[in-house]
Design a protein around this motif. Structure first.
Motif, PDB file in Angstrom:
ATOM      1  N   VAL A   9      -9.272   1.239   2.775  1.00 44.30           N
ATOM      2  CA  VAL A   9      -9.590   2.019   4.233  1.00 44.30           C
ATOM      3  C   VAL A   9     -10.273   1.018   5.084  1.00 44.30           C
ATOM      4  O   VAL A   9      -9.874   1.302   6.409  1.00 44.30           O
ATOM      5  CB  VAL A   9     -10.516   3.041   3.511  1.00 44.30           C
ATOM      6  N   GLU A  10     -11.103   0.069   4.599  1.00 45.14           N
ATOM      7  CA  GLU A  10     -11.646  -0.685   5.774  1.00 45.14           C
ATOM      8  C   GLU A  10     -10.759  -1.378   6.561  1.00 45.14           C
ATOM      9  O   GLU A  10     -10.839  -1.646   7.878  1.00 45.14           O
ATOM     10  CB  GLU A  10     -12.702  -1.546   5.205  1.00 45.14           C
ATOM     11  N   SER A  11      -9.578  -1.841   5.674  1.00 45.76           N
ATOM     12  CA  SER A  11      -8.581  -2.855   6.377  1.00 45.76           C
ATOM     13  C   SER A  11      -7.938  -1.829   7.564  1.00 45.76           C
ATOM     14  O   SER A  11      -7.270  -2.303   8.594  1.00 45.76           O
ATOM     15  CB  SER A  11      -7.540  -3.362   5.662  1.00 45.76           C
TER      16      SER A  11
ATOM     17  N   MET B 234       0.964  -1.379  -0.042  1.00 46.55           N
ATOM     18  CA  MET B 234       0.031   0.023   0.052  1.00 46.55           C
ATOM     19  C   MET B 234       0.884   1.250  -0.023  1.00 46.55           C
ATOM     20  O   MET B 234       1.935   1.425   0.593  1.00 46.55           O
ATOM     21  CB  MET B 234      -1.082  -0.120   1.423  1.00 46.55           C
ATOM     22  N   GLN B 235       0.347   2.028  -0.736  1.00 41.65           N
ATOM     23  CA  GLN B 235       1.186   3.603  -0.839  1.00 41.65           C
ATOM     24  C   GLN B 235       0.569   4.424   0.069  1.00 41.65           C
ATOM     25  O   GLN B 235      -0.636   4.531   0.069  1.00 41.65           O
ATOM     26  CB  GLN B 235       1.133   3.945  -2.267  1.00 41.65           C
TER      27      GLN B 235
ATOM     28  N   LEU C  48      -2.590   8.894   8.264  1.00 39.37           N
ATOM     29  CA  LEU C  48      -2.948   7.579   7.365  1.00 39.37           C
ATOM     30  C   LEU C  48      -2.794   7.832   5.967  1.00 39.37           C
ATOM     31  O   LEU C  48      -2.906   8.930   5.411  1.00 39.37           O
ATOM     32  CB  LEU C  48      -4.456   7.233   7.744  1.00 39.37           C
ATOM     33  N   PRO C  49      -2.804   6.799   5.081  1.00 40.00           N
ATOM     34  CA  PRO C  49      -2.643   7.090   3.694  1.00 40.00           C
ATOM     35  C   PRO C  49      -3.794   7.895   3.092  1.00 40.00           C
ATOM     36  O   PRO C  49      -5.103   7.672   3.607  1.00 40.00           O
ATOM     37  CB  PRO C  49      -2.831   5.413   3.059  1.00 40.00           C
TER      38      PRO C  49
ATOM     39  N   VAL D 141     -12.782   9.260   0.456  1.00 31.92           N
ATOM     40  CA  VAL D 141     -11.853   8.654   1.085  1.00 31.92           C
ATOM     41  C   VAL D 141     -11.897   9.201   2.659  1.00 31.92           C
ATOM     42  O   VAL D 141     -12.040   8.341   3.446  1.00 31.92           O
ATOM     43  CB  VAL D 141     -10.404   8.627   0.821  1.00 31.92           C
ATOM     44  N   ALA D 142     -12.060  10.526   2.798  1.00 32.20           N
ATOM     45  CA  ALA D 142     -12.013  10.945   4.383  1.00 32.20           C
ATOM     46  C   ALA D 142     -13.224  10.651   4.845  1.00 32.20           C
ATOM     47  O   ALA D 142     -13.336  10.212   6.000  1.00 32.20           O
ATOM     48  CB  ALA D 142     -11.564  12.419   3.967  1.00 32.20           C
ATOM     49  N   GLY D 143     -14.293  10.853   3.948  1.00 33.16           N
ATOM     50  CA  GLY D 143     -15.656  10.414   4.725  1.00 33.16           C
ATOM     51  C   GLY D 143     -15.766   9.062   5.228  1.00 33.16           C
ATOM     52  O   GLY D 143     -16.174   8.647   6.279  1.00 33.16           O
TER      53      GLY D 143
END
Length: 388
Positions: free
Chosen positions: A378-380, A1-2, A367-368, A276-278
């Motif tokens: 995101v869930e992980s 993951m980047q 976080l990424p 993504v932020a949401g």
């Protein structure tokens, strides 16, 4: 993951980037080529300003904004200690003095109430009211000139209050929007929220090039003219007429060409960043381990970083180690407030002067965050934080 995945973005627009680069190679105008003006016009229109002026970096954008105001020795510029070094570096570089003001604990941005108190304290030469730059315990005699407010992590500062306070005391305001170009503040765009706006096109920024680049934004014709002169060695009527002392601060044509390609998908990427932020906010809401960032009604962040607060430094380290074990990269912005940096030791600031900034620097981590971060990733990430 980047942590920030520029490769996915590049794959999406690679043909356009290569076409734009080829155009520059064909016309050969590598310095101040036509792409510079094209980019300036498009970003000025986007930000809603009269003038957008490309330059060599976000740092130089800040430097030029102060040089255009004639800032120098004996001048005081109020700013936050919780930001990247360049914000205060340019103040000191010109011989002026940064007067630090602690941050709002909800936004990470400069606290307007404390700003006004700091201005009053400096006018009264009263370091008991708020910490001021001092030598041998004695406050320095300085003239208040301006404010650099930072839109940290992509969220605009409280410019309604900041501009009102600045006008009250006869100060100018510079918006350091290095992390926030594209953000919204009550219907206005970042870069157009103060007397001069500055942004950075460093590759990791929401709108970034493939090297260094920056831009100044203003509605002031005279300031724009001065900045354009300053970034080309103080050029006057022609290249061998120098009207003032300036710098070599031009934006490269190749970088402008790359930015033109990236700008075509910029607004879509802002939407993706907010998505993504949401998702982060929903999945981390109520977690006892961390506090998520706040965005208030009327504001829209571009999420240059998604930064959360752990309960303390030990908890931050533990969570970062848990994430690292699952190949999730994290970062700390910023581990040491500016007033405690070695370069600013001569200003006499001490531990405890700015408690919110000092506390947050010991607990914050990011976080990424990028437009192409997948829902499963995101869930992980969130399940690791919530379940650890």
């Amino acid at each position: 993951m980047q942590f920030i995945d520029l490769a996915v973005q590049q794959d999406r627009i690679r043909k356009k980037i290569e076409q734009n680069i080829q155009n520059v190679l064909s016309h050969g105008k590598y310095v101040m080529g036509p792409e510079i003006k094209m980019l300036e016009e498009r970003l000025a229109d986007f930000a809603g300003v009269e003038h957008a002026i490309g330059c060599s970096s976000g740092t130089d954008a800040l430097l030029l904004s102060l040089m255009a105001r004639g800032i120098g020795s004996g001048d005081a510029i109020f700013t936050t200690p919780f930001t990247f070094f360049a914000t205060a570096e340019v103040i000191r570089f010109l011989g002026a003095t940064p007067v630090f003001v602690d941050i709002d604990p909800e936004t990470f941005n400069i606290d307007p109430d404390k700003l006004e108190k700091a201005i009053q304290a400096l006018r009264d030469n009263d370091s008991k009211a708020l910490p001021l730059p001092r030598e041998n315990g004695v406050p320095l005699e300085l003239k208040a000139r301006g404010v650099i407010a930072v839109d940290l992590f992509g969220l605009p500062a409280d410019y309604s209050r900041i501009n009102e306070i600045a006008r009250k005391y006869g100060l100018f305001v510079v918006e350091d929007a290095a992390q926030a170009f594209g953000a919204d503040y009550f219907g206005r765009k970042a870069g157009n929220l103060a007397d001069i706006g500055c942004t950075s096109f460093f590759p990791a920024k929401p709108l970034g090039c493939y090297g260094d680049g920056g831009m100044c934004f203003t509605n002031d014709d005279d300031q724009a003219k001065t900045i354009r002169s300053l970034l080309v060695h103080g050029q006057g009527s022609d290249k061998y007429d120098n009207a003032r002392i300036g710098i070599n601060g031009r934006l490269d044509t190749l970088q402008a060409a790359i930015l033109m390609a990236k700008f075509e998908i910029f607004e879509e990427e802002i939407d993706l960043r907010n998505s993504v932020a949401g998702q982060y906010n929903r999945l981390l809401e109520g977690s006892p381990s961390v506090k998520t960032p706040a965005v208030f009604q009327g504001l829209r962040s571009v999420w240059a970083q998604y930064s959360i607060l752990a309960k303390d430094g030990n908890e931050r380290e533990r969570l970062q180690n848990e994430l690292k074990a699952k190949n999730v990269p994290t970062a700390i912005y910023y581990p040491k407030p500016l007033h405690l940096q070695t370069a600013f030791e001569p200003l006499g600031y001490q531990n405890g002067d700015f408690p919110v900034s000092e506390d947050f620097s010991s607990r914050i981590f990011s976080l990424p965050m990028h437009p192409y971060l997948g829902r499963e990733d995101v869930e992980s990430i969130c399940s690791t934080i919530v379940g650890s």
